[in-house]
Scaffold this active site. Structure first.
Site, PDB file in Angstrom:
ATOM      1  N   HIS A 151      47.034  35.805  31.906  1.00  0.00           N
ATOM      2  CA  HIS A 151      46.770  37.245  31.806  1.00  0.00           C
ATOM      3  C   HIS A 151      47.896  37.957  31.048  1.00  0.00           C
ATOM      4  CE1 HIS A 151      44.454  40.731  33.889  1.00  0.00           C
ATOM      5  NE2 HIS A 151      44.915  41.112  32.717  1.00  0.00           N
ATOM      6  N   GLU A 187      43.636  36.053  40.564  1.00  0.00           N
ATOM      7  CA  GLU A 187      44.922  35.995  39.880  1.00  0.00           C
ATOM      8  C   GLU A 187      46.052  36.356  40.845  1.00  0.00           C
ATOM      9  OE1 GLU A 187      43.238  37.214  35.450  1.00  0.00           O
ATOM     10  OE2 GLU A 187      44.361  38.686  36.621  1.00  0.00           O
ATOM     11  N   ARG A 198      37.796  40.705  31.500  1.00  0.00           N
ATOM     12  CA  ARG A 198      37.933  40.687  32.954  1.00  0.00           C
ATOM     13  C   ARG A 198      37.469  39.325  33.452  1.00  0.00           C
ATOM     14  NH1 ARG A 198      40.621  44.286  31.914  1.00  0.00           N
ATOM     15  NH2 ARG A 198      40.470  46.500  32.465  1.00  0.00           N
TER      16      ARG A 198
END
Length: 322
Positions: free
Chosen positions: A286, A267, A238
């Site tokens: 990601h 993000e 995370r």
């Protein structure tokens, strides 16, 4: 039964089948949903699936037909679990679907840093090898992983899978974990005595713990100061596990060697994100979870969760006590 998917594109941009889900009800798929569109798009739907679209108490209160929220991910911080319980709304997630893919990404980053294959391939293409007086050349140190210590924070499914890969490379593995010395020992993992001991010992640090108030910024100026100058930090967990400003400062000043980062605090990142553009920080967008195999499992489990809910069964349900 009306089923609304609020942000289906991220999990399925390339034509994986939703047909099993369509067999369970009327399915409406939105590629993306902005915050102001959430209530209107849920409307009178009983079942909603979301990946990153937030479903908070206000949304639940304005959607009285809602009785099930399926999170298309393992983390479920996008849903107000307490309010869902108060409203009697079932919430599910999808655990362990991306375990192997994320462990693979840990080593994609680690091998990128250790060998810089892409850089050397580009150098060969630029003619540097042809013009070299020696039979070989390298532009960065070549690092052997065997014998190095991988420090893992969190030994759940992904942490354990990462440990197994590390052991196959001949690495030693130490972990900060709630598991006992005996449990970790059966996995060939040494239990760290403390957070400080892990940071001091690790040649490579890999984060696999959930994001909680205790783990937020677990990589901080303080913990980074404990690490070896040769240390490498990998984060596929995370974004907020890492204090990005502190990590950027440690990288710029060479207090640690390098970092491989697949997740950021914001993000997509904003302009001026401190880790982007540093020569010893490798940032991917990601994508550790995004292999086709992992996303196929995600869709299958999401469908199984909805089917179980409609049949009155409990599968992958989340409660406030977890």
């Amino acid at each position: 039964m009306k089923i609304v998917i609020l942000d289906g594109y991220a999990a399925n941009p390339d034509g994986l089948s939703w047909e099993e889900l369509r067999a369970l009800g009327e399915v409406v798929i939105h590629p993306r949903t902005q915050p102001e569109e959430v209530v209107g798009r849920i409307g009178d739907a009983e079942v909603v699936l979301t990946n990153k679209v937030v479903i908070d108490a206000d949304v639940m209160d304005r959607c009285p037909a809602l009785c099930y929220i399926g999170v298309l991910a393992t983390g479920y911080n996008v849903v107000d679990i307490q309010r869902a319980e108060q409203r009697g709304i079932v919430v599910t997630n999808i655990p362990a679907y991306s375990t192997q893919s994320v462990a693979q990404m840990v080593f994609a980053h680690l091998l990128t840093i250790a060998n810089r294959v892409e850089r050397h391939t580009r150098a060969v293409g630029d003619g540097k090898w042809q013009n070299c007086p020696d039979f070989c050349f390298w532009e960065t140190p070549q690092i052997e992983l065997a014998g190095l210590t991988l420090g893992i924070v969190g030994v759940g499914n992904t942490g354990a899978a990462t440990a197994r890969v590390a052991q196959a490379f001949g690495m030693k593995v130490m972990a900060l974990s709630s598991k006992s010395v005996e449990q970790l020992g059966q996995m060939g993992i040494e239990k760290a005595e403390s957070l400080a001991a892990l940071f001091q010992t690790a040649d490579v640090l890999s984060l696999h713990c959930p994001l909680t108030p205790d783990t937020r910024h677990i990589v901080s100026a303080t913990t980074l100061s404990l690490m070896k100058p040769s240390a490498i930090v990998i984060n596929t967990g995370r974004g907020p596990l890492v204090d990005e400003a502190a990590l950027a400062d440690a990288l710029r000043s060479n207090r640690i060697y390098a970092a491989g980062i697949d997740v950021l605090e914001n993000e997509p990142p904003c302009q001026g994100s401190p880790l982007i553009g540093l020569p010893n920080c490798f940032v991917t967008p990601h994508i550790a979870w995004a292999t086709r195999a992992a996303r196929q499992r995600l869709l299958q489990v999401a469908t199984d969760n909805v089917r179980a809910f409609l049949q009155g069964q409990k599968l992958n349900r989340i409660t406030c006590r977890e």
